[in-house]
Motif scaffolding. Structure first.
Motif, mmCIF file in Angstrom:
data_model
loop_
_atom_site.group_PDB
_atom_site.id
_atom_site.type_symbol
_atom_site.label_atom_id
_atom_site.label_comp_id
_atom_site.label_asym_id
_atom_site.label_seq_id
_atom_site.Cartn_x
_atom_site.Cartn_y
_atom_site.Cartn_z
ATOM 1 N N TYR A 52 0.547 -0.876 0.128
ATOM 2 C CA TYR A 52 -0.019 -0.271 0.143
ATOM 3 C C TYR A 52 0.754 1.061 0.203
ATOM 4 N N LEU A 53 0.881 2.484 -0.877
ATOM 5 C CA LEU A 53 1.596 3.210 -1.127
ATOM 6 C C LEU A 53 0.512 4.359 -1.604
ATOM 7 N N SER A 54 0.533 5.764 -1.126
ATOM 8 C CA SER A 54 -0.287 6.798 -1.430
ATOM 9 C C SER A 54 -1.500 6.326 -1.925
ATOM 10 N N ASN A 55 -2.233 5.796 -0.914
ATOM 11 C CA ASN A 55 -3.792 5.541 -1.230
ATOM 12 C C ASN A 55 -3.791 4.719 -2.543
ATOM 13 N N ARG A 56 -2.695 3.915 -2.680
ATOM 14 C CA ARG A 56 -2.920 3.090 -3.682
ATOM 15 C C ARG A 56 -2.330 0.489 -3.246
ATOM 16 N N TYR A 57 -2.318 0.538 -3.766
ATOM 17 C CA TYR A 57 -2.080 -0.990 -4.630
ATOM 18 C C TYR A 57 -1.316 -1.019 -5.219
ATOM 19 N N VAL A 58 0.054 -1.345 -5.334
ATOM 20 C CA VAL A 58 1.267 -1.366 -6.167
ATOM 21 C C VAL A 58 1.483 -2.274 -6.085
ATOM 22 N N ASN A 59 2.961 -3.012 -7.224
ATOM 23 C CA ASN A 59 3.409 -3.834 -7.182
ATOM 24 C C ASN A 59 4.592 -3.169 -6.846
ATOM 25 N N ASP A 60 5.769 -4.007 -5.935
ATOM 26 C CA ASP A 60 6.833 -3.314 -5.619
ATOM 27 C C ASP A 60 8.150 -3.046 -6.968
ATOM 28 N N ALA A 61 8.508 -1.885 -7.524
ATOM 29 C CA ALA A 61 9.741 -2.303 -8.212
ATOM 30 C C ALA A 61 10.794 -1.538 -7.903
ATOM 31 N N ASP A 62 11.094 -1.674 -6.633
ATOM 32 C CA ASP A 62 12.970 -1.286 -5.903
ATOM 33 C C ASP A 62 13.456 -2.440 -6.212
ATOM 34 N N ASN A 63 12.993 -3.784 -6.799
ATOM 35 C CA ASN A 63 13.590 -5.007 -7.584
ATOM 36 C C ASN A 63 14.745 -5.433 -5.896
ATOM 37 N N VAL A 64 14.034 -5.208 -4.843
ATOM 38 C CA VAL A 64 14.028 -5.671 -3.537
ATOM 39 C C VAL A 64 13.166 -6.811 -2.793
ATOM 40 N N ASP A 65 13.987 -7.920 -2.677
ATOM 41 C CA ASP A 65 12.485 -8.967 -2.567
ATOM 42 C C ASP A 65 12.479 -9.001 -0.414
ATOM 43 N N LEU A 66 10.816 -9.261 -0.316
ATOM 44 C CA LEU A 66 11.330 -10.405 0.800
ATOM 45 C C LEU A 66 11.047 -11.510 1.138
ATOM 46 N N ASN A 67 12.158 -11.328 2.344
ATOM 47 C CA ASN A 67 13.700 -12.897 2.279
ATOM 48 C C ASN A 67 13.106 -13.978 3.526
ATOM 49 N N GLN A 68 12.323 -14.909 3.953
ATOM 50 C CA GLN A 68 12.943 -15.982 4.764
ATOM 51 C C GLN A 68 13.484 -17.230 4.392
ATOM 52 N N SER A 69 14.170 -17.519 5.632
ATOM 53 C CA SER A 69 15.193 -18.565 6.331
ATOM 54 C C SER A 69 14.896 -19.209 7.485
ATOM 55 N N GLY A 70 14.979 -20.400 6.864
ATOM 56 C CA GLY A 70 14.877 -21.210 8.540
ATOM 57 C C GLY A 70 15.235 -23.291 8.437
ATOM 58 N N ILE A 71 15.243 -23.436 9.941
ATOM 59 C CA ILE A 71 15.368 -24.561 10.237
ATOM 60 C C ILE A 71 14.309 -24.959 11.480
ATOM 61 N N ASN A 72 13.895 -26.571 11.039
ATOM 62 C CA ASN A 72 13.149 -26.891 12.052
ATOM 63 C C ASN A 72 13.346 -27.851 11.991
#
Length: 611
Positions: A463-483
Motif C-alpha cells: 500500500y503506497l500513496s493511497n493505492r495498492y501497487v507492485n513493489d518496483a525496487d527489485n528488493v525481495d522479502l526474504n525468509q529462511s529457517g530450519i526446523n
C-alpha cells in the motif's frame, strides 16, 4: 497391521512398510488418501503434517487455533480470546500467503481486503482431520500457497458419539455424531455448538467479557454405484457470533455474525493403476458487523469445477493431470468513520500436471507444473522439482519451487474515503523457494527429521500513496529457517519434541512483525495402568513462543514483545462405552497479549464426558 500417518511431525507411510503376499499369515492394510496433482512416484515430494481426529480429541481442542498451536512452521496471533480475529503466518510469510482448503477445495474469503482467512471463527467439533503442507509441499495446490497450505478434512465418521464439556464459568462445548449405514451407501451427520466467554479482548479483568457462540453442521453422503465408483457429497454450514472490542478500547455493542457454507458434489473412480476425481463446488461467506447501530456487510461466493487424474504407467513412471475452474464474486460495504467498499468478480482457469520417475530403487524424481489464467493478471506459470532418496535408515530430499498470489477483489476494485481506488493493473506476487529435508529412522521407536528452507517474494503488493501497487525496487522479502522434530513411540507412550529457527525480513532488512525467531515445545501422550485409577491417559503440551516485534496498539510504534510459555495438561479415562475428560489450559496462568493490546485466555479448567 494398520500403518497410518497420524503424527504431529512430518510423517509418511514408510516405503516398503506394507507389502502383499506375505507367507507369515499377517494381514496387511495400507490406507493412503489421494492428494491433488500427485501420483505414485511424486508422493514422496509432498511432505505434510497430519493432525488426526484422535489427536484432536486427546488435546481437548475447541477451535482450529487450539489444534494448530503446536505445529512447527506456524506462528499464530489472535486479537483476544476465542472467536476473535486470528491470523496464521507460515514460514515467515504473510497471513495472506496461506491457502486454506476444505477437502482440497480453496475457501479463502474474497470479501476480505487481502484474501485472509480468519482462523478465529473456525471451531473443531465437526472436523475429522487437519493436513498442513509447509512451504514447497503446498506448491502443487496453486495460488495463495506461497507460505503453505492448510487442508481441513470433512468426511464420514462411523463412530456414533456424543460429547459435552464445561467449566466453572458456564462455558460449554457440545458435539454429536451419527452415522447411517446401508448396503452400498452411508450418511453421516455431525453437529457442534460452542459457547465461550472468558475475558475482554481489550479491557481489564473487571470489564465485560467478550462472548462467542458457534454452530456448525457437517453432512457427508457416499454411494458406491459400483465397487470402484463412488458418488459423494459434503455439506458444511458454520455460524459464529462474536462480541468484539474496537481497535483502541474496550466497548460494548460491537457484534459480528460470520456465516459460511460450502457444498461439494463429486465422483471418485478408482482402478488398479488409475484414480479419477471430479468435483463441483460452491462456497459462500455472509458476514455482518454491528457497531452500535452501524452495519458493515461483507459477502462473497465462488462456484467451481475440478477434475483430477492420477495414473501409474509402470514400475518406473507415474503421472497426473487436472484442471480447476472457479468464478469468484463478492462485495462489501464498510461504513462509519472509516468507510470502504468493493464490488466485482474474478475467474481463474488452472491446468496442472505432474510426472514421477523412479530413477533407481528408493530414488524418485518429481516434476510439478501449473498454469493459472486469471481474469486480471493473465497467465502465470509455477513449477516444482523434487528429488527424494532413501539410503538405509536415512531419507533425503531436495526441492525447488515457484509460487504466486493473485490480487484480491478489494486490491483490484475497492475504494475508501481516504482516496484509495483499486488498481486493475496489479500483477501476481511471485516466490522462489529452495528446500532440503532429511529424516533418520533410528529404529521402530525413534525418528528424527529436519528441514532447511530459503525463499523470497518479489513483485509483492504493498500500500503506497493511497493505492495498492507492485513493489518496483527489485528488493525481495526474504525468509529462511530450519526446523526439527524428534519422535519417540514405544508401547502406549508417544513423545514429540519440536523446534524452529526463523529469519523473516522486510525489504530494509528489519524483522517482520509477529514472526518470532525461536519456537519450540514438546507433546507427550501416555497411557498409565495403576491399581487405584486403573487405566487412564495423560496428554501434556508445552509451547514456547519466542520474542518478536509487534506494533503498539495505541501509539503504533514498533516494540519488542516478550516470549510466552504455555502448558496444557489433559487427563482422560474410559468408563465402559464412555470417557471422562479433564483439561487445564494455560496451566501456569501466563498473562500475555498477542498481538499487543489484545488479552489472551488465562487458566481454564474444563471437565468433559464423551459417550
Amino acid at each position: 497391521i494398520l500403518f497410518s500417518k497420524n503424527s504431529l511431525a512430518n510423517n509418511k507411510v514408510e516405503r516398503n512398510s506394507c507389502s502383499w503376499g506375505k507367507l507369515d499369515g499377517t494381514t496387511c492394510l495400507e490406507i493412503i488418501k489421494h492428494t491433488t496433482n500427485s501420483s505414485k512416484f511424486t508422493n514422496d515430494g509432498i511432505n505434510k503434517i497430519i493432525i488426526s481426529k484422535k489427536q484432536i480429541d486427546n488435546m481437548g481442542a475447541v477451535d482450529l487455533i487450539d489444534a494448530l498451536s503446536s505445529v512447527t512452521d506456524l506462528n499464530i496471533t489472535q486479537s483476544g480470546p476465542k472467536g476473535q480475529q486470528a491470523s496464521v503466518f507460515m514460514r515467515g510469510t504473510g497471513s495472506n500467503h496461506v491457502l486454506v482448503m476444505i477437502n482440497g477445495i480453496p475457501i479463502n474469503d474474497q470479501s476480505t481486503t487481502q484474501g485472509l482467512h480468519d482462523f478465529g471463527v473456525d471451531f473443531i467439533q465437526t472436523i475429522q482431520q487437519i493436513e498442513i503442507y509447509p512451504g514447497s509441499s503446498a506448491s502443487h495446490f496453486g495460488t495463495n500457497s506461497i507460505g503453505g497450505a492448510i487442508n481441513i478434512i470433512l468426511t464420514n465418521d462411523y463412530k456414533d458419539q456424543f460429547f459435552i464439556s464445561g467449566d466453572k464459568d458456564e462455558n460449554y462445548e457440545l458435539t454429536g455424531n451419527k452415522a447411517f449405514i446401508y448396503d452400498n451407501s452411508s450418511l453421516n451427520i455431525k453437529l457442534g455448538n460452542v459457547n465461550n466467554k472468558t475475558v475482554s479482548a481489550r479491557g481489564s479483568l473487571d470489564d465485560e467479557k467478550d462472548e462467542v457462540k458457534n454452530y456448525s453442521t457437517n453432512i457427508n453422503y457416499e454411494n458406491y454405484v459400483k465397487p470402484n465408483l463412488r458418488l459423494f457429497s459434503t455439506v458444511y454450514l458454520r455460524q459464529t457470533l462474536s462480541e468484539y472490542d474496537g481497535s483502541a478500547s474496550n466497548q460494548k455493542e460491537y457484534d459480528g455474525d460470520n456465516k459460511m457454507a460450502t457444498i461439494h458434489l463429486g465422483l471418485n473412480n478408482i482402478g488398479k493403476n488409475q484414480k479419477q476425481n471430479s468435483i463441483i463446488y460452491y462456497t459462500t461467506y455472509d458476514r455482518e458487523y454491528d457497531e452500535e447501530g452501524i452495519i458493515d456487510k461483507y459477502q462473497s461466493e465462488v462456484l467451481g469445477l475440478k477434475y483430477d487424474l492420477s495414473k501409474t504407467i509402470n514400475d518406473k513412471f507415474s503421472f497426473g493431470l487436472g484442471s480447476d475452474y472457479k468464478y469468484d464474486w463478492g462485495y462489501f460495504d464498510n461504513k462509519g468513520s472509516y468507510s470502504a467498499s468493493t464490488k466485482g468478480n474474478l475467474d481463474n482457469l488452472a491446468v496442472y500436471s505432474n510426472l514421477g520417475i523412479n530413477l533407481f530403487p528408493n530414488s524418485n524424481l518429481s516434476f510439478f507444473l501449473r498454469n493459472d489464467n486469471h481474469k486480471q493478471t493473465g497467465n502465470n506459470s509455477s513449477y516444482k522439482i523434487n528429488l527424494n532418496q532413501i539410503i538405509g535408515k536415512f531419507e533425503f530430499g531436495l526441492s525447488r519451487m515457484t509460487g504466486l498470489r493473485n490480487p484480491t477483489l478489494y486490491e483490484l476494485y475497492g475504494t475508501d474515503n481516504y482516496g484509495y481506488s483499486g488498481n486493475r493493473n496489479l500483477k501476481a506476487e511471485r516466490s522462489l523457494t529452495n528446500e532440503f529435508y532429511a529424516k533418520y529412522l533410528a529404529n521402530n521407536n525413534l525418528k528424527l527429521s529436519t528441514t532447511l528452507f530459503k525463499s523470497n517474494i518479489n513483485n509483492n503488493i504493498e500500500y503506497l500513496s493511497n493505492r495498492y501497487v507492485n513493489d518496483a525496487d527489485n528488493v525481495d522479502l526474504n525468509q529462511s529457517g530450519i526446523n526439527g522434530n524428534i519422535e519417540f513411540k514405544k508401547g502406549k507412550t508417544n513423545l514429540n519434541l519440536f523446534g524452529s529457527l526463523l529469519s523473516s525480513n522486510k525489504e530494509d532488512g528489519s524483522n517482520q512483525l509477529r514472526r518470532p525467531e525461536k519456537t519450540y515445545g514438546i507433546n507427550i501422550s501416555k497411557e498409565f495402568n495403576q491399581k487405584i485409577f486403573e487405566k487412564f491417559n495423560l496428554n501434556l503440551s508445552y509451547d514456547h513462543y519466542g520474542k518478536h516485534f509487534d506494533t503498539h496498539s495505541v501509539n503504533f510504534n514498533t516494540i519488542e514483545m516478550d516470549s510466552t510459555d504455555i502448558v496444557n495438561i489433559g487427563l482422560s479415562k474410559k468408563i465402559k462405552s464412555g470417557q471422562i475428560y479433564f483439561k487445564v489450559s494455560n496451566l501456569l496462568k501466563e498473562t500475555y497479549q498477542r498481538p499487543h493490546g489484545y488479552n489472551q485466555d488465562g487458566r481454564i479448567i474444563k471437565l468433559g464426558i464423551r459417550y
